[in-house]
Each structure stands twice: as C-alpha cells, then as structure tokens.
Design a protein around this motif. Structure first.
Motif, PDB file in Angstrom:
ATOM      1  N   SER A 171      57.250  14.579  26.873  1.00 47.68           N
ATOM      2  CA  SER A 171      57.848  15.408  27.923  1.00 47.68           C
ATOM      3  C   SER A 171      57.143  16.756  27.940  1.00 47.68           C
ATOM      4  N   LEU A 172      55.954  16.767  28.506  1.00 52.38           N
ATOM      5  CA  LEU A 172      55.080  17.938  28.462  1.00 52.38           C
ATOM      6  C   LEU A 172      54.639  18.313  29.870  1.00 52.38           C
ATOM      7  N   ARG A 173      54.642  19.608  30.161  1.00 50.94           N
ATOM      8  CA  ARG A 173      54.145  20.106  31.438  1.00 50.94           C
ATOM      9  C   ARG A 173      53.244  21.318  31.187  1.00 50.94           C
ATOM     10  N   LEU A 174      52.342  21.548  32.112  1.00 57.30           N
ATOM     11  CA  LEU A 174      51.525  22.750  32.091  1.00 57.30           C
ATOM     12  C   LEU A 174      52.268  23.826  32.861  1.00 57.30           C
ATOM     13  N   ALA A 175      52.719  24.871  32.147  1.00 56.20           N
ATOM     14  CA  ALA A 175      53.492  25.939  32.799  1.00 56.20           C
ATOM     15  C   ALA A 175      52.615  26.741  33.739  1.00 56.20           C
ATOM     16  N   ILE A 195      42.434  22.340  41.966  1.00 60.47           N
ATOM     17  CA  ILE A 195      43.257  21.762  40.895  1.00 60.47           C
ATOM     18  C   ILE A 195      44.552  22.564  40.864  1.00 60.47           C
ATOM     19  N   PRO A 196      45.544  22.186  41.660  1.00 59.12           N
ATOM     20  CA  PRO A 196      46.751  23.013  41.788  1.00 59.12           C
ATOM     21  C   PRO A 196      47.469  23.232  40.457  1.00 59.12           C
ATOM     22  N   ILE A 197      47.446  24.475  40.006  1.00 55.27           N
ATOM     23  CA  ILE A 197      48.103  24.895  38.763  1.00 55.27           C
ATOM     24  C   ILE A 197      48.759  26.248  39.029  1.00 55.27           C
ATOM     25  N   PRO A 198      49.992  26.462  38.599  1.00 56.28           N
ATOM     26  CA  PRO A 198      50.609  27.782  38.777  1.00 56.28           C
ATOM     27  C   PRO A 198      49.843  28.858  37.997  1.00 56.28           C
ATOM     28  N   VAL A 199      49.867  30.064  38.514  1.00 55.24           N
ATOM     29  CA  VAL A 199      49.324  31.229  37.810  1.00 55.24           C
ATOM     30  C   VAL A 199      50.503  32.106  37.420  1.00 55.24           C
ATOM     31  N   LEU A 200      50.717  32.241  36.112  1.00 56.73           N
ATOM     32  CA  LEU A 200      51.861  33.019  35.631  1.00 56.73           C
ATOM     33  C   LEU A 200      51.623  34.514  35.778  1.00 56.73           C
ATOM     34  N   GLU A 201      50.392  34.941  35.518  1.00 58.02           N
ATOM     35  CA  GLU A 201      50.066  36.366  35.589  1.00 58.02           C
ATOM     36  C   GLU A 201      48.559  36.533  35.480  1.00 58.02           C
ATOM     37  N   THR A 245      63.051  30.927  32.457  1.00 59.72           N
ATOM     38  CA  THR A 245      63.676  30.153  33.528  1.00 59.72           C
ATOM     39  C   THR A 245      63.361  28.668  33.434  1.00 59.72           C
ATOM     40  N   SER A 246      62.622  28.240  32.400  1.00 59.87           N
ATOM     41  CA  SER A 246      62.211  26.835  32.252  1.00 59.87           C
ATOM     42  C   SER A 246      61.528  26.332  33.518  1.00 59.87           C
ATOM     43  N   PRO A 247      60.302  26.829  33.778  1.00 58.06           N
ATOM     44  CA  PRO A 247      59.614  26.470  35.024  1.00 58.06           C
ATOM     45  C   PRO A 247      59.381  24.972  35.142  1.00 58.06           C
ATOM     46  N   GLU A 248      59.235  24.510  36.374  1.00 60.26           N
ATOM     47  CA  GLU A 248      59.004  23.085  36.606  1.00 60.26           C
ATOM     48  C   GLU A 248      57.690  22.636  35.988  1.00 60.26           C
ATOM     49  N   GLY A 249      56.658  23.480  36.095  1.00 64.35           N
ATOM     50  CA  GLY A 249      55.359  23.125  35.549  1.00 64.35           C
ATOM     51  C   GLY A 249      54.728  21.966  36.318  1.00 64.35           C
ATOM     52  N   VAL A 250      53.550  21.553  35.871  1.00 59.71           N
ATOM     53  CA  VAL A 250      52.831  20.462  36.527  1.00 59.71           C
ATOM     54  C   VAL A 250      52.190  19.571  35.473  1.00 59.71           C
ATOM     55  N   VAL A 251      51.917  18.340  35.878  1.00 61.30           N
ATOM     56  CA  VAL A 251      51.006  17.484  35.120  1.00 61.30           C
ATOM     57  C   VAL A 251      49.689  17.543  35.880  1.00 61.30           C
ATOM     58  N   PRO A 252      48.717  18.285  35.370  1.00 61.24           N
ATOM     59  CA  PRO A 252      47.501  18.537  36.153  1.00 61.24           C
ATOM     60  C   PRO A 252      46.607  17.307  36.246  1.00 61.24           C
TER      61      PRO A 252
END
Length: 290
Positions: A171-175, A195-201, A245-252
């Motif tokens: 149960s792993l996601r890329l935050a 490669i859609p990935i969230p940018v935290l900062e 907030t326990s982000p949804e994250g992605v499986v890249p």
C-alpha cells in the motif's frame, strides 16, 4: 504514517528530511527519523553529532535483541524529534537493505513504531539495487527530492519506477516531488507534464539552506537566532501540512530512459537556442566551438 524520502545523491535529502521532521513536530506530531545510509549522518542537524548506529549496537550485543533498550539506539534531537541511524556494512561489502530490515525488526521488538505519528526514512541516493528500495516495503508514501537539473530528474524517474513496482504488492503511493534550492522549475514542469506527479513544494535557491548543513542545525533552530530566516521554515511547514492530510498520492508510470533523455535534452536545447537567438552570428559560432 511512514514516509520514505529519496532522491539523487547530494541533492539535499537529509537537510530536507530533518527540516520536514521538525516541521511535523511543530505541528504536534511525534516523529522518528531513521537514517538509512552507511554514512550515518542523516540526523546530524537534529542531534548535533553522529549518533551510534543500529548495526554497531547489534554487533556489540552479538545480535541479542533482548539485550537492547530503546535508549541504546534512539536519541532525541531538536524539537523533540527522535532519531535513529541504521548504519551499514563496510564500503563494498554487504547490503544496505539488510541493515534497514534489521533496523525495522529491532524497532518493532522495542515496540517503537507504535509510539510515533510519523516515521521518516531518509534513504541514500544513486543506488538502484533491491536493498536501496527496502524502505519502500514499510512506507505509506515516498517523497522524491529533486532540483531543476537533468541528473536529478533522471534519478527521480528511476525512483518512480521503484515506487510503481513496490505498489504492486504494498500500500504505497508517491506523495510528490520537492524541488530543493531551485532557481527555476521549467525542467521539473516539463517532466511532470509528461509523468504526472504532484509537486509538494519548490524551495528557491537559498544559500542558507546549504549553509545550515555545515552549521549542523535545522533552519528552524537557526531562525530562533536569526528571525529573518523564519520565512524559509514556512516552506517546510507547508510540506508538513500536506503530509498530515494523508494526500491521495499517485502510482507513477515512469518514462523509459531513452524517452526521458530525449524529452529533457530536446527541451533544454530548444531553450538554449531560444536564448541564444539574441546573440550575433560570430558570438553564436564561438559558443558552438566551445
């Protein structure tokens, strides 16, 4: 919640990890940071010294887990962040992944994992063996530290591949990505467009971030003396708030190596060409020769 922080070697993972750990502590979370590098210097800016490693402690007790107490391996650092250094085998011998496994095993024996809201693994960079990915076996989220350069994004892409592979059975996601000391972010944006990935900062190119490592202190501790630097802490607090907030994250879905090389190099060459269009022909020829 368990976090695993990855990125190219020398990109600033440990500096970033320590400041995130403090930021989470400032948000009233109990935090344990685990350094997963044989250099055992992940927690240096939290404790001010190189703490004894798990592997050294185990060896001194002939691997008798029952003879080890929490205070033998867990050290409290700045802002109440608890710190552990896994350590590792001698250079060129053994597997760092095995040491991470032994560290987790011991901490579970000590019931340490149950006492924290956040456990952060700070993982060594530029390694692609199975042991390198071992912390992902225990993490809920991976966070990748990068900059706006080709090498760091190439490493980020390989790490994304590891996350995708581990997510098949865990149960792993890329935050998301954290851009560290980055004057621009055009290559980062080009990468995440494909490669859609969230940018935290994205932290600007602030010299004090690099200097803090030399001083052996987090930005939070330094800002207590120099209040003008407190604005830097806000970047880390923003990251902490997103994590909480326990982000949804992605499986890249990573790019193929050659595809990524072409994507970023073509983009860079186009940018250079556009920039050099204002240069007269003689100057342009001299740049080509160089």
């Amino acid at each position: 919640m368990k976090l695993a922080v990855y990125g190219k070697g020398g990109i600033g993972k440990s500096t970033t990890s320590c400041n995130i750990s403090v930021a989470l502590s400032k948000r009233n979370k109990r935090v344990l940071q685990i350094g997963c590098d044989p250099k055992h210097d992940s927690t240096f800016t939290l404790t001010g010294f190189l703490i004894p490693t798990i592997i050294d402690t185990l060896q001194s007790k002939d691997y008798h887990y029952e003879d080890i107490w929490p205070e033998d391996v867990i050290y409290t650092g700045y802002a109440g962040v608890d710190c552990v250094e896994a350590g590792g085998p001698p250079a060129g011998a053994g597997c760092g992944g095995y040491v991470v496994g032994e560290t987790v095993k011991l901490l579970k024996e000590l019931n340490a994992f149950d006492e924290y809201d956040i456990i952060l693994f700070d993982v060594l960079g530029d390694v692609v063996c199975g042991g390198f990915a071992a912390p992902l076996n225990y993490a809920d989220y991976c966070i990748i530290v990068t900059d706006n350069g080709f090498d760091a994004l190439f490493a980020a892409n390989r790490i994304s591949a590891s996350v995708r592979e581990k997510a098949r059975t865990h149960s792993l996601r890329l935050a998301g990505l954290i851009g560290n000391r980055t004057a621009q972010r055009d290559l980062i944006d080009k990468y995440i467009d494909n490669i859609p990935i969230p940018v935290l900062e994205v932290l600007p190119l602030i010299e004090e971030i690099r200097v803090s490592r030399v001083k052996g202190k987090t930005l939070f501790e330094i800002s207590e003396v120099d209040n003008s630097l407190s604005y830097i802490c806000d970047y880390y607090l923003n990251i902490a708030d997103q994590i909480i907030t326990s982000p949804e994250g992605v499986v890249p879905k990573e790019a193929a190596d050659r595809e990524l090389f072409s994507l970023l190099s073509d983009f860079y060459l186009t940018k250079v060409k556009d920039t050099s269009s204002a240069i007269n022909p003689e100057e342009e020829m001299s740049l080509v020769v160089i």
